[in-house]
Write a protein that holds these residues in place. Structure first.
Motif, PDB file in Angstrom:
ATOM      1  N   GLY A  20      67.813 -82.763 -42.736  1.00  0.00           N
ATOM      2  CA  GLY A  20      67.273 -84.131 -43.335  1.00  0.00           C
ATOM      3  C   GLY A  20      68.184 -85.330 -43.036  1.00  0.00           C
ATOM      4  O   GLY A  20      67.777 -86.561 -43.263  1.00  0.00           O
ATOM      5  N   LYS A  21      69.440 -85.061 -42.658  1.00  0.00           N
ATOM      6  CA  LYS A  21      70.363 -86.139 -42.694  1.00  0.00           C
ATOM      7  C   LYS A  21      70.095 -86.690 -41.143  1.00  0.00           C
ATOM      8  O   LYS A  21      70.007 -86.312 -39.874  1.00  0.00           O
ATOM      9  N   THR A  22      69.876 -87.941 -41.451  1.00  0.00           N
ATOM     10  CA  THR A  22      69.376 -89.082 -40.327  1.00  0.00           C
ATOM     11  C   THR A  22      70.680 -89.542 -39.699  1.00  0.00           C
ATOM     12  O   THR A  22      71.756 -90.286 -40.250  1.00  0.00           O
ATOM     13  N   GLU A  35      60.846 -90.946 -51.433  1.00  0.00           N
ATOM     14  CA  GLU A  35      62.098 -90.261 -51.307  1.00  0.00           C
ATOM     15  C   GLU A  35      63.099 -90.965 -52.015  1.00  0.00           C
ATOM     16  O   GLU A  35      64.224 -90.366 -52.444  1.00  0.00           O
ATOM     17  N   ASN A  36      62.729 -92.381 -52.192  1.00  0.00           N
ATOM     18  CA  ASN A  36      63.633 -93.221 -52.684  1.00  0.00           C
ATOM     19  C   ASN A  36      63.545 -93.962 -54.041  1.00  0.00           C
ATOM     20  O   ASN A  36      63.486 -95.209 -53.877  1.00  0.00           O
ATOM     21  N   THR A  84      58.437 -86.399 -46.303  1.00  0.00           N
ATOM     22  CA  THR A  84      58.574 -85.467 -44.970  1.00  0.00           C
ATOM     23  C   THR A  84      60.026 -85.709 -44.263  1.00  0.00           C
ATOM     24  O   THR A  84      60.432 -84.832 -43.375  1.00  0.00           O
ATOM     25  N   LYS A  85      60.916 -86.706 -45.009  1.00  0.00           N
ATOM     26  CA  LYS A  85      61.949 -87.017 -44.429  1.00  0.00           C
ATOM     27  C   LYS A  85      62.001 -87.491 -42.941  1.00  0.00           C
ATOM     28  O   LYS A  85      63.075 -87.445 -42.167  1.00  0.00           O
ATOM     29  N   ARG A  86      60.837 -87.880 -42.532  1.00  0.00           N
ATOM     30  CA  ARG A  86      60.442 -88.571 -41.340  1.00  0.00           C
ATOM     31  C   ARG A  86      60.020 -89.900 -41.414  1.00  0.00           C
ATOM     32  O   ARG A  86      59.392 -90.434 -40.385  1.00  0.00           O
ATOM     33  N   LYS A 135      68.744 -83.475 -38.056  1.00  0.00           N
ATOM     34  CA  LYS A 135      67.659 -84.080 -38.759  1.00  0.00           C
ATOM     35  C   LYS A 135      66.807 -83.076 -39.174  1.00  0.00           C
ATOM     36  O   LYS A 135      66.237 -83.302 -40.247  1.00  0.00           O
ATOM     37  N   TYR A 139      61.601 -83.062 -53.728  1.00  0.00           N
ATOM     38  CA  TYR A 139      60.882 -83.049 -52.769  1.00  0.00           C
ATOM     39  C   TYR A 139      59.656 -81.698 -52.929  1.00  0.00           C
ATOM     40  O   TYR A 139      60.131 -80.804 -53.356  1.00  0.00           O
TER      41      TYR A 139
END
Length: 398
Positions: free
Chosen positions: A274-276, A144-145, A366-368, A270, A345
């Motif tokens: 997806g915001k942590t 993701e980064n 997965t944003k996890r 989240k 994504y």
């Protein structure tokens, strides 16, 4: 096995097993799961090292934000002597040992320029600067980064001071005695603000929106681990209320310091966006003590600093952009439907984001975090192994 084929016409390389793009934790986990099932794979990595984001683009004081048991890759845990929250160098040593244990040898320095499915051949054609790889299964594990994200701010070109993204920040020693503006209040922005403060810099952090700040531990247990346990027994919103009550009891009312909370709870936020949430590692205490300043959104840059939306003007020596990263998949993957062109994504949300069509898979979107990547890796390995066995049986029958 693969290198022997590289002298063929047009530098075309036939990869018998899956081709994995990216030698970060997601790619390594996938290769290990495949190896354990007897399926060979090849990893392409654009940099010259494993986990380049961690090794080349992260700050020195970085630790895992979650306990190590939630961050270990499949089939091999962390050494027992590692602390609960391993440091950057410890995590990198774990990944090196992981690759060595499973005899994973990525092909470094091979940046993918394009990847496209050929319906006639029924294979994927993956081009780098040197070769064209041909494979039946393509696994996108670039994460993701992949690329630093630096939004355009009004008149930022006017600013005469130093501007850098967090991907270039290592530590606060070179900023001692300076006034620094940190733009972004996620976990990285908050932790870099703390690092600057501890290094003798005057740090201000831009907080443009609402955010949840949670204590890293509650009742002696990891906040994340406690949340996962509670969700087995209670509804999500009830768990969110519990977390917010504990946060208020431990951290106090963050609104008083310019840190407004969203209307919905941290876990629900989240899951839906997806915001942590920010897991506090000491930054809030510095904010309360006035050693780190919270400032509103930027209206425009001046030659010597910033004008904020409240019309206050302040001078700064340097600006650090803690504005995050983005996926770069749309820039090289030529396909329609699986990955979104907008954010890079998979279109389908977790837990259905790992499988595309024509042998295309994704791991680590997965944003996890690392836990989500490990789950993806195991699913992908199981799916490809079934096809691998079927193909071998078909060849035997023929």
């Amino acid at each position: 096995m693969f290198l022997e084929r590289m002298n063929s016409k047009l530098n075309r390389v036939l990869v018998p097993g899956p081709l994995i793009i990216g030698a970060g934790p997601s790619g390594l986990a996938t290769a290990a799961c495949l190896k354990e099932k007897g399926v060979p794979s090849l990893i392409l990595e654009r940099e010259n090292c494993l986990a380049s984001l961690w090794k080349l683009k992260s700050y020195d004081r970085l630790k895992l934000h979650l306990p190590k048991r939630f961050c270990e890759l499949p089939l091999m845990g962390f050494p027992p002597e590692f602390p609960t929250y391993p440091m950057k160098e410890e995590f990198l040593s774990y990944l090196e040992a992981y690759a060595k244990h499973f005899s994973i040898e990525p092909l470094f320095g091979e940046e993918v320029k394009s990847a496209e499915y050929d319906p006639t051949m029924e294979f994927w054609l993956v081009k780098t600067g040197s070769f064209e790889f041909v494979c039946r299964w393509l696994i996108v594990a670039t994460g993701e980064n992949s690329e630093p994200m630096s939004p355009e701010f009004p008149q930022i070109s006017n600013f005469k001071g130093r501007v850098l993204h967090t991907s270039l920040y290592k530590n606060g020693t070179t900023f001692e005695g300076q006034k620094i503006l940190v733009v972004g209040c996620g976990n990285s922005g908050m932790e870099i603000s703390l690092d600057l403060c501890n290094s003798g810099a005057q740090a201000s952090v831009v907080v443009r929106d609402t955010l949840h700040i949670l204590p890293r531990e509650i009742l002696g247990r990891s906040t994340f681990g406690l949340s996962m346990w509670l969700l087995k027994w209670f509804p999500l919103r009830l768990v969110d209320r519990f977390l917010l009550f504990c946060s208020w009891f431990i951290l106090g009312n963050t609104h008083r310091f310019g840190l407004r909370r969203p209307q919905i709870g941290p876990i629900e936020l989240k899951n839906t966006t997806g915001k942590t949430p920010v897991l506090d590692v000491g930054t809030l205490a510095k904010i309360k003590a006035g050693q780190i300043k919270v400032v509103p959104s930027i209206k425009r840059f001046t030659e010597t600093g910033v004008e904020f939306v409240d019309e206050k003007i302040e001078d700064f020596d340097s600006v650090i952009l803690a504005t995050g990263y983005r996926s770069n998949v749309p820039s090289w993957l030529k396909e329609e439907g699986f990955f979104s062109k907008k954010d890079g994504y998979p279109v389908a949300p977790f837990p259905h984001s790992w499988k595309g069509e024509n042998g295309l898979y994704s791991v680590g979107f997965t944003k996890r975090g690392l836990l989500g990547a490990s789950l993806d890796a195991q699913k992908v390995a199981e799916e490809i192994t079934r096809q691998w066995i079927e193909t071998k049986h078909l060849q035997t029958d023929l």
